[in-house]
Design a protein around this motif. Structure first.
Motif, PDB file in Angstrom:
ATOM      1  N   ALA A 192     -44.904 -31.063 -17.342  1.00  0.00           N
ATOM      2  CA  ALA A 192     -43.706 -32.410 -17.816  1.00  0.00           C
ATOM      3  C   ALA A 192     -42.521 -31.998 -18.088  1.00  0.00           C
ATOM      4  N   PHE A 193     -41.522 -33.286 -17.926  1.00  0.00           N
ATOM      5  CA  PHE A 193     -40.047 -32.613 -17.743  1.00  0.00           C
ATOM      6  C   PHE A 193     -39.318 -34.070 -18.669  1.00  0.00           C
ATOM      7  N   SER A 194     -38.699 -33.693 -19.435  1.00  0.00           N
ATOM      8  CA  SER A 194     -38.002 -34.978 -19.953  1.00  0.00           C
ATOM      9  C   SER A 194     -37.638 -36.292 -19.544  1.00  0.00           C
ATOM     10  N   GLY A 195     -37.797 -37.370 -20.645  1.00  0.00           N
ATOM     11  CA  GLY A 195     -38.445 -38.340 -20.056  1.00  0.00           C
ATOM     12  C   GLY A 195     -38.961 -38.820 -19.762  1.00  0.00           C
ATOM     13  N   TYR A 196     -40.826 -37.772 -19.563  1.00  0.00           N
ATOM     14  CA  TYR A 196     -41.941 -38.249 -19.978  1.00  0.00           C
ATOM     15  C   TYR A 196     -42.168 -38.931 -20.759  1.00  0.00           C
ATOM     16  N   ARG A 197     -43.230 -40.344 -20.446  1.00  0.00           N
ATOM     17  CA  ARG A 197     -43.203 -41.475 -20.685  1.00  0.00           C
ATOM     18  C   ARG A 197     -45.130 -41.678 -21.241  1.00  0.00           C
ATOM     19  N   PRO A 198     -45.390 -40.884 -21.506  1.00  0.00           N
ATOM     20  CA  PRO A 198     -46.751 -40.755 -22.037  1.00  0.00           C
ATOM     21  C   PRO A 198     -47.004 -41.480 -23.280  1.00  0.00           C
ATOM     22  N   GLN A 199     -48.347 -41.906 -23.464  1.00  0.00           N
ATOM     23  CA  GLN A 199     -49.006 -42.706 -25.599  1.00  0.00           C
ATOM     24  C   GLN A 199     -48.934 -41.738 -25.952  1.00  0.00           C
ATOM     25  N   PHE A 200     -48.298 -42.611 -27.335  1.00  0.00           N
ATOM     26  CA  PHE A 200     -48.449 -41.560 -28.593  1.00  0.00           C
ATOM     27  C   PHE A 200     -49.362 -42.429 -29.747  1.00  0.00           C
ATOM     28  N   TYR A 201     -50.625 -41.593 -29.795  1.00  0.00           N
ATOM     29  CA  TYR A 201     -52.341 -42.103 -29.837  1.00  0.00           C
ATOM     30  C   TYR A 201     -52.660 -41.759 -31.461  1.00  0.00           C
ATOM     31  N   TYR A 202     -52.191 -42.409 -32.752  1.00  0.00           N
ATOM     32  CA  TYR A 202     -52.264 -42.300 -33.870  1.00  0.00           C
ATOM     33  C   TYR A 202     -53.325 -43.558 -34.619  1.00  0.00           C
ATOM     34  N   GLU A 203     -53.914 -43.610 -35.216  1.00  0.00           N
ATOM     35  CA  GLU A 203     -54.497 -44.902 -36.127  1.00  0.00           C
ATOM     36  C   GLU A 203     -55.210 -45.323 -34.851  1.00  0.00           C
ATOM     37  N   GLY A 204     -55.720 -45.534 -34.184  1.00  0.00           N
ATOM     38  CA  GLY A 204     -56.869 -46.600 -32.689  1.00  0.00           C
ATOM     39  C   GLY A 204     -56.048 -47.467 -31.665  1.00  0.00           C
ATOM     40  N   HIS A 205     -53.976 -46.753 -31.980  1.00  0.00           N
ATOM     41  CA  HIS A 205     -53.370 -47.746 -30.695  1.00  0.00           C
ATOM     42  C   HIS A 205     -52.393 -46.473 -30.757  1.00  0.00           C
ATOM     43  N   ASP A 206     -51.866 -46.742 -29.276  1.00  0.00           N
ATOM     44  CA  ASP A 206     -51.296 -46.429 -27.912  1.00  0.00           C
ATOM     45  C   ASP A 206     -49.799 -46.988 -28.204  1.00  0.00           C
ATOM     46  N   TRP A 207     -48.941 -45.897 -28.616  1.00  0.00           N
ATOM     47  CA  TRP A 207     -47.665 -46.663 -28.432  1.00  0.00           C
ATOM     48  C   TRP A 207     -46.318 -46.219 -27.562  1.00  0.00           C
ATOM     49  N   ASP A 208     -46.202 -45.796 -27.468  1.00  0.00           N
ATOM     50  CA  ASP A 208     -44.784 -45.546 -25.710  1.00  0.00           C
ATOM     51  C   ASP A 208     -43.817 -45.451 -26.521  1.00  0.00           C
ATOM     52  N   ALA A 209     -44.209 -43.334 -25.999  1.00  0.00           N
ATOM     53  CA  ALA A 209     -43.057 -42.762 -26.925  1.00  0.00           C
ATOM     54  C   ALA A 209     -42.349 -41.820 -25.563  1.00  0.00           C
ATOM     55  N   PRO A 210     -41.057 -41.855 -25.101  1.00  0.00           N
ATOM     56  CA  PRO A 210     -40.564 -40.871 -24.059  1.00  0.00           C
ATOM     57  C   PRO A 210     -40.571 -39.886 -24.957  1.00  0.00           C
ATOM     58  N   HIS A 211     -40.171 -38.561 -24.259  1.00  0.00           N
ATOM     59  CA  HIS A 211     -40.527 -37.309 -24.079  1.00  0.00           C
ATOM     60  C   HIS A 211     -39.368 -36.645 -23.889  1.00  0.00           C
ATOM     61  N   GLU A 212     -37.947 -35.967 -24.764  1.00  0.00           N
ATOM     62  CA  GLU A 212     -36.876 -35.067 -24.488  1.00  0.00           C
ATOM     63  C   GLU A 212     -37.622 -33.586 -25.251  1.00  0.00           C
ATOM     64  N   GLY A 245     -46.481 -34.009 -40.141  1.00  0.00           N
ATOM     65  CA  GLY A 245     -47.732 -32.811 -40.914  1.00  0.00           C
ATOM     66  C   GLY A 245     -48.720 -33.830 -39.544  1.00  0.00           C
ATOM     67  N   MET A 246     -48.429 -35.111 -39.282  1.00  0.00           N
ATOM     68  CA  MET A 246     -49.127 -35.518 -38.862  1.00  0.00           C
ATOM     69  C   MET A 246     -49.473 -35.252 -37.793  1.00  0.00           C
ATOM     70  N   ALA A 247     -50.987 -35.499 -37.422  1.00  0.00           N
ATOM     71  CA  ALA A 247     -51.803 -35.240 -35.883  1.00  0.00           C
ATOM     72  C   ALA A 247     -51.486 -36.263 -35.314  1.00  0.00           C
ATOM     73  N   PHE A 248     -51.915 -35.724 -34.144  1.00  0.00           N
ATOM     74  CA  PHE A 248     -51.524 -37.152 -33.121  1.00  0.00           C
ATOM     75  C   PHE A 248     -52.104 -36.841 -31.748  1.00  0.00           C
ATOM     76  N   LEU A 249     -52.333 -37.973 -30.420  1.00  0.00           N
ATOM     77  CA  LEU A 249     -52.615 -37.893 -29.874  1.00  0.00           C
ATOM     78  C   LEU A 249     -51.748 -37.733 -28.415  1.00  0.00           C
TER      79      LEU A 249
END
Length: 111
Positions: A25-45, A77-81
């Protein structure tokens, strides 16, 4: 376009034999940030490394595409997928809240 620094997280990418990515994975990778039963778009750097290989851990800055949805719900401290569709490719922990409130205020103002 640079990724907003809404939060800082530590992410471990699963190796392919455990269902993870087969490529880095490289900066700009845009997977989903998953918590509380929902996927949210969150690009990475990834500012400390050029790429992150499967099986590695990395410090990442994440910027939410809908930051106003996460104020008061995401906390240190919150965990996410980390997911690609319904496939989990990594695990993360929120380390710090950075510019989330500023991003949320900007998003609401621009609507």
């Amino acid at each position: 376009m640079p990724v907003p620094h809404d939060i800082e997280a530590e992410i471990y990418f699963l190796p392919p034999e455990h269902g993870g990515r087969s490529s880095p994975a490289f900066s700009g990778y845009r997977p989903q940030f998953y918590y509380e039963g929902h996927d949210w778009d969150a690009p990475h750097e990834y500012s400390d490394v050029e790429k992150v290989n499967p099986g590695e851990k990395v410090r990442a800055y994440l910027g939410f595409l809908s930051p106003q949805e996460h104020v008061g719900r995401v906390y240190p401290g919150m965990a996410f997928l980390v997911r690609e569709g319904n496939r989990t490719v990594g695990y993360g922990v929120v380390k710090k809240i950075l510019d989330l409130e500023k991003s949320a205020a900007r998003a609401v103002q621009n609507k």
